[in-house]
Design a protein around this motif. Structure first.
Motif: not given
Lengths: 325, 324
Positions: A26-42, A288-294
């Motif tokens: 969940v923490v990682l998903l929230i971080l990803v959502a901050f960095v790359q909001p599009d990522f959470l689009a369905p 985590l790897f996705a977050l690193m990419n972004f």
């Protein structure tokens, strides 16, 4: 006897085990959502799950082996071998797709059977058995293809790994890989809740006790290895479809799967952890790897981060378990 | 306790040497029938060179495995050590010794980290050293695309290529390290304690052994051996090589050599002499196949089969002993 003790409480044990990994995810998903909001689009989330399917499958397979106290270091090389074999056998002829898929699954189960029998009947530590199998598979597949992959996959074969059912309401798209993943995950969960799954944990917890209470340890462990081999075969079908044919297809996947399993709270040496935790561990690693990419972290540093994460995860759980004593 | 720990070591040694002798005799015959010569100067020298590199790593690996631990980070330590050494030397003879010292110090630090993670933080050795290995891999992948630095010419001349008759200096170095490890294991308190910890950590602790300190020392020594192997490889290659450790499969092969040499993977039983036998066995098989011009990939298949078969034979013997 331990098996019987466990019965009343399986649900609680399970949720206890996966709480940390869910929190981390969940923490990682929230971080990803901050960095790359599009990522959470369905639709992009669905694609991400589809791309993560192979490593999640491998983690599920590795779970069965690890929870009964063994290792399977041969899965990465098995994936490579299967992808190369599939390309050569299909040779771009669509009519051969299904026979080859069946053959790959049978091959994965066979490699698992050999791993299992050598480990249980010949009593070779699984570390050595599967390491030897790793050398054999890599050598054999290079030998068979004279050092360069031949042939090609059919479009039908590749569909599993790269296509999706498009224009789905709400979700956007559903990759075929995700469907495969859901089916396999359901089977895996049902398996762990069956008598076989409990037996497996009992064997990993204390092989001697299990044997004395009438468990067929040899058969149980061998089936675990076969499940790992089967999972590798399915992962190979998805990976071959997604990223194509190369000798690099499966390199390092065994350590990725083991990392995921450990991250998901499964104890090395066996006896503790759930398959859901293992699969969530793999998903967390991929997130985590996705977050690193972004965030623009170099791909080469992936392994450093993987190393830090695995050390932290295990350190936290080992410190917690020693303080609770 | 010391008498107890030494006895199995004596039992374990001969097996691998019988296998080695058989391999050499059969290999020699087969190569002869094939119209070649197994024991000419160049094949012997290259066999010993292969053995020197793998042997240095495997001797260190023996120490941690005897203590019931394991080191999967050695391949990356080797690569790192070649780079540290070659970059610090930068082709100058004057910088050779400090550079070697630096490479070994860095290696020892990695070993210290491994040891602390395994003992103090209580992380399973497989995961701890895998994690540390991944850390190093990221550093190497991120910082290096190819060879870097330049080994001092004096190092290349001596450790890399100089020989005493047909015996390379590097193999002499392996013998010296093996002798030192053998002495440490069989004649010092550290060695007895290490075997005791590997045999039964709880019993060792109760009899006053400081388990953590002993295991950390073993990990530092193991990494030092890997660092030394890195210095040797830098002297052969003339530069630092970021992937030489992993491409040589030194992590897995060193463990295979240890196990072939009769050391129990669970710890507490075995010794470095057997390991050197295991290393020579792997190197000899390699040499025979090279002479026969066997396909490189086929070689790997056979190697996998041999490793599994050898361990199965040991396991069978151990079972029979336990049963009698």
């Amino acid at each position: 006897m331990r098996v019987a003790e466990r019965r009343p409480l399986p649900l609680r044990i399970r949720t206890d085990g996966i709480a940390p990994i869910v929190a981390l995810l969940v923490v990682l998903l929230i971080l990803v959502a901050f960095v790359q909001p599009d990522f959470l689009a369905p639709s992009s989330l669905m694609s991400f799950l589809g791309r993560s399917a192979p490593i999640i499958l491998l983690a599920a397979g590795q779970y069965f082996v690890i929870v009964c106290g063994e290792f399977d270091l041969s899965v990465g090389s098995l994936v490579t071998a299967q992808v190369v074999v599939a390309a050569r056998l299909i040779d771009s002829d669509p009519s051969r797709t299904w026979p080859v898929v069946v053959l790959l699954l049978a091959g994965g189960a066979l490699v698992g059977l050999v791993n299992g029998l050598v480990t249980t009947v010949l009593r070779v530590p699984s570390f050595i058995t599967t390491l030897g199998m790793f050398l054999i598979l890599v050598g054999a597949v290079y030998l068979w293809s004279d050092g360069a992959p031949k042939g090609g996959l059919s479009e039908e074969f590749r569909r599993f790994g790269r296509r999706a059912i498009e224009d789905v309401p709400l979700l956007g798209r559903i990759p075929y890989a995700l469907l495969v993943l859901v089916v396999v995950a359901a089977v895996a969960v049902v398996l762990t809740r069956s008598d076989f799954g409990r037996t497996l944990v009992a064997v990993g917890d204390n092989p001697r006790t299990a044997e004395l209470s009438g468990v067929r340890v040899v058969r149980t462990k061998t089936i675990a290895f076969m499940l790992s081999g089967l999972a590798a075969a399915v992962a190979a079908i998805l990976l071959g479809g997604y990223s194509g044919v190369s000798f690099q297809a499966g390199v390092g996947l065994e350590f990725g799967a083991i990392t995921a399993v450990v991250l998901g709270g499964v104890a090395l040496g066996g006896g503790r952890g759930s398959v859901v935790g293992a699969m969530l561990g793999a998903l967390t690693l991929e997130t985590l790897f996705a977050l690193m990419n972004f965030t623009g972290v170099s791909g080469a540093l992936r392994s450093t981060v993987q190393g830090v994460i695995i050390l932290l995860a295990v350190a936290v759980s080992s410190l917690r378990s020693s303080s609770s004593r | 306790m010391s008498a107890l720990s030494l006895r199995p070591a004596r039992h374990a040694v001969p097996g691998v040497f019988v296998a080695l002798a058989l391999t050499l005799v059969i290999g020699w015959l087969v190569v002869l029938l094939d119209g070649g010569q197994l024991f000419n100067q160049s094949t012997t020298v290259s066999l010993l060179h292969v053995a020197a590199g793998l042997g240095l790593v495997a001797v260190g690996q023996t120490l941690v495995i005897l203590g019931g631990s394991l080191d999967l980070s050695v391949a990356f330590v080797i690569s790192l050590s070649t780079l540290v050494a070659a970059e610090a030397m930068n082709g100058s003879d004057g910088a050779m010794l400090p550079a070697i010292g630096l490479a070994l110090a860095v290696s020892a630090a990695v070993g210290l980290l491994n040891g602390v993670l395994v003992t103090k933080v209580r992380i399973n050795a497989f995961i701890a050293t895998l994690g540390v290995g991944l850390l190093l891999k990221g550093y190497l992948d991120n910082g290096y695309d190819g060879p870097a630095g330049e080994s001092a010419p004096a190092l290349v001349r001596t450790l890399g290529y100089q020989r005493v008759g047909p015996v390379p200096v590097s193999f002499v170095l392996l013998l010296a390290v093996t002798a030192a490890a053998w002495f440490a294991l069989s004649r010092t308190r550290f060695g007895h304690h290490l075997v005791a910890v590997g045999g039964d950590p709880e019993v060792a602790r109760l009899s006053g052994v400081r388990n953590d300190r002993v295991l950390i020392t073993a990990h530092v020594l193991c990494s030092l051996c890997a660092g030394l192997a890195g210095v040797y490889l830098a002297s052969r290659l003339g530069s630092g090589a970021p992937r030489v450790g992993t491409e040589g499969l030194y992590d897995l092969e060193s463990i295979a050599a240890v196990v072939l040499g009769g050391t129990a993977l669970a710890g507490g039983r075995g010794g470095v002499l057997g390991t050197v036998g295991g290393v020579l066995l792997l190197a000899s098989i390699d040499a025979v196949f090279n002479q026969l011009e066997v396909d490189a990939f086929f070689k790997q298949v056979i190697r996998g089969v041999i490793i599994i078969a050898a361990v199965a034979v040991y396991a069978r013997r151990a079972m029979r002993k336990a049963g009698s």
